[in-house]
Design a protein around this motif. Structure first.
Motif, PDB file in Angstrom:
ATOM      1  N   ALA A 190       0.882  -1.186  -0.032  1.00 12.92           N
ATOM      2  CA  ALA A 190      -0.029   0.020   0.025  1.00 12.92           C
ATOM      3  C   ALA A 190       0.790   1.368   0.035  1.00 12.92           C
ATOM      4  O   ALA A 190       0.399   2.417  -0.284  1.00 12.92           O
ATOM      5  N   ASP A 191       2.039   1.026   0.370  1.00 11.43           N
ATOM      6  CA  ASP A 191       2.985   2.430   0.544  1.00 11.43           C
ATOM      7  C   ASP A 191       3.091   2.954  -0.987  1.00 11.43           C
ATOM      8  O   ASP A 191       3.859   2.077  -1.824  1.00 11.43           O
ATOM      9  N   PRO A 192       2.986   4.135  -1.142  1.00  8.97           N
ATOM     10  CA  PRO A 192       3.419   4.626  -2.516  1.00  8.97           C
ATOM     11  C   PRO A 192       4.760   4.472  -3.036  1.00  8.97           C
ATOM     12  O   PRO A 192       5.102   4.688  -4.369  1.00  8.97           O
ATOM     13  N   ARG A 193       5.401   4.106  -2.249  1.00 10.08           N
ATOM     14  CA  ARG A 193       7.005   4.203  -2.602  1.00 10.08           C
ATOM     15  C   ARG A 193       7.131   2.848  -3.295  1.00 10.08           C
ATOM     16  O   ARG A 193       8.288   2.376  -3.566  1.00 10.08           O
ATOM     17  N   HIS A 194       6.353   1.570  -3.102  1.00  8.42           N
ATOM     18  CA  HIS A 194       6.520   0.386  -3.402  1.00  8.42           C
ATOM     19  C   HIS A 194       7.081   0.213  -4.802  1.00  8.42           C
ATOM     20  O   HIS A 194       8.295  -0.456  -4.924  1.00  8.42           O
ATOM     21  N   GLU A 195       6.427   0.569  -5.991  1.00  8.90           N
ATOM     22  CA  GLU A 195       6.928   0.370  -7.061  1.00  8.90           C
ATOM     23  C   GLU A 195       8.381   0.818  -7.354  1.00  8.90           C
ATOM     24  O   GLU A 195       9.273   0.223  -7.911  1.00  8.90           O
ATOM     25  N   ALA A 196       8.732   2.011  -7.016  1.00 13.41           N
ATOM     26  CA  ALA A 196      10.110   2.523  -7.009  1.00 13.41           C
ATOM     27  C   ALA A 196      11.089   1.798  -6.369  1.00 13.41           C
ATOM     28  O   ALA A 196      12.244   1.633  -6.574  1.00 13.41           O
ATOM     29  N   GLU A 197      10.795   1.458  -4.919  1.00 12.39           N
ATOM     30  CA  GLU A 197      11.616   0.546  -4.353  1.00 12.39           C
ATOM     31  C   GLU A 197      12.008  -0.973  -5.050  1.00 12.39           C
ATOM     32  O   GLU A 197      13.117  -1.169  -4.716  1.00 12.39           O
ATOM     33  N   PHE A 198      10.963  -1.637  -5.390  1.00 13.50           N
ATOM     34  CA  PHE A 198      11.119  -2.747  -6.080  1.00 13.50           C
ATOM     35  C   PHE A 198      12.139  -2.408  -7.243  1.00 13.50           C
ATOM     36  O   PHE A 198      12.988  -3.269  -7.662  1.00 13.50           O
ATOM     37  N   GLU A 199      11.938  -1.298  -8.036  1.00 13.85           N
ATOM     38  CA  GLU A 199      12.695  -1.054  -9.249  1.00 13.85           C
ATOM     39  C   GLU A 199      14.082  -0.801  -8.823  1.00 13.85           C
ATOM     40  O   GLU A 199      15.076  -1.335  -9.381  1.00 13.85           O
ATOM     41  N   ARG A 200      14.201  -0.240  -7.628  1.00 15.25           N
ATOM     42  CA  ARG A 200      15.725   0.071  -6.978  1.00 15.25           C
ATOM     43  C   ARG A 200      16.330  -1.305  -6.651  1.00 15.25           C
ATOM     44  O   ARG A 200      17.503  -1.537  -7.032  1.00 15.25           O
TER      45      ARG A 200
END
Length: 404
Positions: free
Chosen positions: A301-311
């Protein structure tokens, strides 16, 4: 062994909506069902003013009474979610089934369909724990084919020929990206695999276990990033695709032990299979861990999730490129199997070298750890390496092989 009346009721409904799936069930699969026991009754009574159903220590209003040290560590979480929510999930679980990690999910799927004496079709390069599940635990056997086609791609023809050699119900396990090879098929290969499985299901049930443990970790744009499972949906009523995935690698939550089991069949049939899995969960581990599920929900649910997975994927991609470069140097000691995804690559040592002997020499002489598989295979887990350790790893392996 007689079938419980409640299990027979599920079987009758399943036979009515999908005779193929019913016929494909193992004896245990036919016996399994989720009884109207404590979790079911507790779910019905969850809104009652006085609730004396579930055997959990609460304050009488549904809130847990945890011990202080644990409560302090989890003070930022909703106590109901952290300590109690698992039972509510068990009462409401639908697709996918929640399991205690991917291995548990795969084992449940196998228990539904794989009987003693059954044959599992899979490539010759596979995760060694499949042997524990299908041959040791469930008393079956493997029928393999070469993973690679000799041209650097997946051996679709080998899959076709092996399927043709098995009569009656066929069961296939495919793991992409692969452990141990680190290979993910191209989109064209994925379609070809799906076509072969569909052809094989023309006049018999074909159960396909899709182990998606490393889903999303793809580093070559020519490789497929989507699961084979989705290619198999709605192709044939005789095709029974099952998706096993989880949070260990996909969310980098090692030790979280949350997996998912999704049945790619008609909703009415899937609901009955879910009910059977709930019975297997209840009789095995009791229930999945609630705390890990809650933490997973927070992450997703965290809005940072997609960016974190890509990192995370970018870190892995950088290691992948470094390993590719290090292995590009000529050597007489091994050949590298094609890899483009996942966490691993696989080397085949030259004739005369024993993989386990080399592995032990690496530990004793170079303080380097790798995994041996079979007589001549060495698996390298670049997921667990710092990028700067990759060159020294390959140099140490070359040194030990040269001395052997």
């Amino acid at each position: 062994m007689s079938i419980h009346a409640e299990a027979q009721e599920r079987n009758d409904r399943l036979a009515a909506v999908s005779p193929v799936i019913y016929e494909a069930l193992s004896p245990l699969g036919r016996r399994a069902f989720s009884p109207k026991g404590i979790p079911y009754q507790a779910g019905q009574a969850k809104n009652c003013a006085i609730n004396a159903t579930i055997g959990q220590i609460t304050d009488g209003a549904g809130n847990p009474i945890p011990l202080a040290p644990l409560a302090e560590k989890l003070s930022s979480l909703n106590p109901k979610d952290a300590f109690v929510k698992e039972d509510a999930r068990m009462a409401k679980v639908g697709l996918p089934v929640v399991s205690a990690g991917i291995c548990h999910g795969l084992t449940m799927a196998a228990e539904l369909f794989f009987a003693p004496g059954d044959t599992l079709i899979l490539p010759d390069l596979y995760w060694d724990n499949y042997e524990q599940v299908f041959t040791i635990r469930l008393e079956g056997q493997f029928k393999g084919f070469h993973f690679y086609d000799g041209k650097g791609g997946f051996n679709v023809q080998g899959l076709r020929e092996t399927l043709a050699s098995v009569t009656g119900k066929a069961q296939v396990l495919l793991n992409f990206p692969s452990n141990p090879s680190g290979y993910s098929p191209t989109p064209a290969e994925l379609t070809a695999i799906a076509d072969v499985l569909t052809e094989a299901a023309a006049d018999r049930p074909v159960v396909v276990y899709c182990d998606d443990a490393y889903h999303g970790l793809v580093f070559d744009p020519k490789a497929a990033s989507k699961s084979l499972f989705f290619e198999l949906l709605d192709r044939s009523p005789n095709l029974i695709p099952i998706k096993c995935d989880g949070i260990t690698k996909e969310l980098s939550f090692f030790g979280g032990r949350v997996g998912f089991l999704t049945f790619g069949v008609a909703p009415a049939a899937a609901a009955i299979l879910v009910d059977k899995c709930m019975g297997l969960v209840r009789s095995g581990i009791g229930s999945p861990v609630a705390l890990s599920q809650y933490l997973m929900e927070i992450e997703l649910a965290d809005p940072r999730h997609e960016a974190e997975f890509e990192r995370l994927r970018s870190i892995m991609a950088s290691r992948y490129r470094a390993l590719h470069a290090a292995l590009a140097k000529p050597t007489r000691n091994w050949r590298v199997f094609p890899f483009n995804a996942g966490c691993f690559c696989l080397l085949e040592l030259r004739e005369g070298l024993n993989a386990d002997a080399i592995r032990q020499q690496l530990i004793g002489e170079e303080s380097v750890g790798v995994v041996s598989q079979g007589e001549r295979y060495i698996r390298l887990a670049f997921c667990s390496l710092k990028e700067e350790a990759i060159e020294p790893l390959i140099a140490a392996l070359e040194k030990v092989c040269n001395k052997a």
